[in-house]
Write an enzyme that holds these catalytic residues in place. Structure first.
Site, PDB file in Angstrom:
ATOM      1  N   CYS A 286      -1.208   6.753   2.766  1.00  0.00           N
ATOM      2  CA  CYS A 286      -1.401   5.311   2.974  1.00  0.00           C
ATOM      3  C   CYS A 286      -1.670   4.700   1.595  1.00  0.00           C
ATOM      4  O   CYS A 286      -1.329   5.295   0.579  1.00  0.00           O
ATOM      5  CB  CYS A 286      -2.499   5.017   3.987  1.00  0.00           C
ATOM      6  SG  CYS A 286      -4.162   5.412   3.434  1.00  0.00           S
ATOM      7  N   HIS A 287      -2.293   3.539   1.548  1.00  0.00           N
ATOM      8  CA  HIS A 287      -2.508   2.894   0.254  1.00  0.00           C
ATOM      9  C   HIS A 287      -3.620   3.566  -0.545  1.00  0.00           C
ATOM     10  O   HIS A 287      -3.421   3.946  -1.684  1.00  0.00           O
ATOM     11  CB  HIS A 287      -2.796   1.405   0.439  1.00  0.00           C
ATOM     12  CG  HIS A 287      -2.852   0.667  -0.853  1.00  0.00           C
ATOM     13  ND1 HIS A 287      -3.871  -0.165  -1.189  1.00  0.00           N
ATOM     14  CD2 HIS A 287      -2.016   0.652  -1.911  1.00  0.00           C
ATOM     15  CE1 HIS A 287      -3.666  -0.673  -2.400  1.00  0.00           C
ATOM     16  NE2 HIS A 287      -2.546  -0.183  -2.854  1.00  0.00           N
TER      17      HIS A 287
END
Length: 107
Positions: A65-66
């Site tokens: 994810c980020h």
């Protein structure tokens, strides 16, 4: 939950002796389009339960994810569903940009 650093993942991907893991990117589509790790498969976090049948529970899967929060949640979900070989990418694509590919755009 297992974690891997971006530098460790880069070394793994460069090792031709080791099977390539599934790189599962659980960010939203606009985030994936903005920047992504080459070879990763987009599957937004909210769609993982409905699409779990597309994932091989025996394949090593690195969840991205980020920053690492959403991917950690998905790792825990997959583990509860019987996926024993899930790994969280610590720091996510932001960590990848900092440690592996500084040319990657950030948001």
């Amino acid at each position: 939950m297992q974690q891997i650093s971006p530098a460790q993942l880069a070394a793994w991907l460069a090792d031709e002796q080791r099977p390539v893991p599934l790189l599962l990117d659980v960010r939203e589509p606009w985030e994936f389009e903005f920047c992504h790790i080459e070879g990763s498969v987009p599957m937004p976090m909210a769609s993982v339960p409905a699409r779990i049948g597309e994932l091989d529970p025996d394949r090593e899967t690195v969840v991205i994810c980020h920053h690492g929060g959403r991917s950690a949640q998905v790792c825990m979900f997959l583990a509860r569903q019987g996926h024993a070989r899930v790994i969280n990418l610590a720091g996510g694509v932001a960590g990848w940009a900092a440690q592996v590919d500084p040319r990657m755009p950030q948001y």
